[in-house]
Design an enzyme around this catalytic site. Sequence first.
Site, PDB file in Angstrom:
ATOM      1  N   TYR A 114       0.889  -1.154   0.000  1.00  0.00           N
ATOM      2  CA  TYR A 114       0.000   0.000   0.000  1.00  0.00           C
ATOM      3  C   TYR A 114       0.931   1.208   0.000  1.00  0.00           C
ATOM      4  O   TYR A 114       1.907   1.245   0.749  1.00  0.00           O
ATOM      5  CB  TYR A 114      -0.885   0.051   1.242  1.00  0.00           C
ATOM      6  CG  TYR A 114      -1.767  -1.149   1.476  1.00  0.00           C
ATOM      7  CD1 TYR A 114      -2.346  -1.837   0.412  1.00  0.00           C
ATOM      8  CD2 TYR A 114      -2.038  -1.592   2.776  1.00  0.00           C
ATOM      9  CE1 TYR A 114      -3.162  -2.936   0.644  1.00  0.00           C
ATOM     10  CE2 TYR A 114      -2.845  -2.683   3.008  1.00  0.00           C
ATOM     11  CZ  TYR A 114      -3.408  -3.360   1.949  1.00  0.00           C
ATOM     12  OH  TYR A 114      -4.208  -4.443   2.176  1.00  0.00           O
ATOM     13  N   CYS A 117       1.414   2.625   3.516  1.00  0.00           N
ATOM     14  CA  CYS A 117       1.605   1.685   4.628  1.00  0.00           C
ATOM     15  C   CYS A 117       2.947   1.974   5.301  1.00  0.00           C
ATOM     16  O   CYS A 117       3.990   2.010   4.644  1.00  0.00           O
ATOM     17  CB  CYS A 117       1.575   0.260   4.095  1.00  0.00           C
ATOM     18  SG  CYS A 117       2.279  -0.965   5.212  1.00  0.00           S
ATOM     19  N   PHE A 119       4.910   0.179   7.152  1.00  0.00           N
ATOM     20  CA  PHE A 119       5.884  -0.904   6.984  1.00  0.00           C
ATOM     21  C   PHE A 119       6.420  -0.945   5.556  1.00  0.00           C
ATOM     22  O   PHE A 119       7.604  -1.223   5.342  1.00  0.00           O
ATOM     23  CB  PHE A 119       5.254  -2.244   7.363  1.00  0.00           C
ATOM     24  CG  PHE A 119       4.857  -2.337   8.808  1.00  0.00           C
ATOM     25  CD1 PHE A 119       5.812  -2.458   9.800  1.00  0.00           C
ATOM     26  CD2 PHE A 119       3.527  -2.289   9.181  1.00  0.00           C
ATOM     27  CE1 PHE A 119       5.460  -2.533  11.132  1.00  0.00           C
ATOM     28  CE2 PHE A 119       3.162  -2.371  10.514  1.00  0.00           C
ATOM     29  CZ  PHE A 119       4.122  -2.485  11.494  1.00  0.00           C
ATOM     30  N   CYS A 120       5.546  -0.671   4.589  1.00  0.00           N
ATOM     31  CA  CYS A 120       6.000  -0.611   3.197  1.00  0.00           C
ATOM     32  C   CYS A 120       6.949   0.563   2.992  1.00  0.00           C
ATOM     33  O   CYS A 120       7.954   0.449   2.273  1.00  0.00           O
ATOM     34  CB  CYS A 120       4.806  -0.482   2.256  1.00  0.00           C
ATOM     35  SG  CYS A 120       3.612  -1.836   2.369  1.00  0.00           S
TER      36      CYS A 120
END
Length: 380
Positions: A114, A117, A119-120
């Site tokens: 995403y 996101c 974490f991304c």
Amino acid sequence: MSGRIRLLSGVKLLHSAVTSSKTVAPRADRWSTLPGLAGYQQSTERAATRPAAIVALGSLAAYAYYTNSTTALAEANSVVVPTLEPAATPPPVDVYLRPAVLKGLPREVILYQYEVCPFCCKVKAFLDYHKIPYRTVEVSPLSKKELKWSEHRKVPIAVLDDDILQDSSLIISRLAAEIEAGQSSQQAQQQPQASSSGSKSWMPWSKKGSKSAAQPETQVSDSSVGTTSREEEAYWRQWVDARLVKVITVNIYGTAKEAFQTFDYISATGKFNWFEAESARVAGAVMMWGISNKLKKKYGIEGNLREELYLCGDQWVEALGDRDFLGGNQPNLADLAVFGVVKSVTGTDTFMDLMHRTQIGKWYERMMAQVGDSSRVSAN
């Protein structure tokens, strides 16, 4: 079983035993002439010429035993399952440690993600800093149809050539280990040919003259600025996942306004058609705003959400001390993790309040200069 039936069965068994015990000449073919089979052939001949009475007696004895002993029948019909020791559970993987087994730098990196996101964005910050080319595949937050091929339904998922990694910290640790291994190898090759002109970029995708290329992570040029230990780096990487991400998440979904600010990116990506984009944007924002209070309880975050956010910013600035970065004169993995998470909420009220109400802004500007432009080559 009646005695008459048992007797008739015994006679039939006796007749079968006598018939099968007649002398049969051993078969002579090319297999029987192989070396080492002489003894086997002799034993076969002896077995073929045994008296029929012995065979019959043995057959009747076996028949009587198995027809009269229920215990023996039960044993004959049972399947013996060996007792096996339970398989040892493999130790959990510490995602904050560099793996010992490496495969070399991947030729292709594909990141399922995403766009906003946290974490991304951690993974993208690492890739951008090290100028590793990568492609992204934007995943629909509602259908997740882009992940039909995977049993894992959470992002990020990184495909490194033929390897699939499913945890942001694990992805970063693996790539960091590969880079450091390549760095060590090149330094060993260049050591005999050291030149006063300085070392060139040691990564094929590094920008010439960039600070990250000229000064690898494990070295500093200024002896007055110490490098952080691996233990300190790992501690703050864990802090990012265990605390910072959660505090930022409950803040951006704490109000309907910010929830919609966060999901506006779906329309901006241009990947989804109008109906799909608006459905995901509205449904996602309403759902996350609705469960924000549950997230607070789940994450153990109490009190004023903004004050918790400012506390995280102050803790990070305090950890930096007099250093430009936690890694000394250049970012380390913890710096990149914090930077990626904070960057994920750019444009929201949460981001603006964090910049204005804490001292993290100067560090963030230094990180922007260090990370530079994105190394993403395409987005699907």
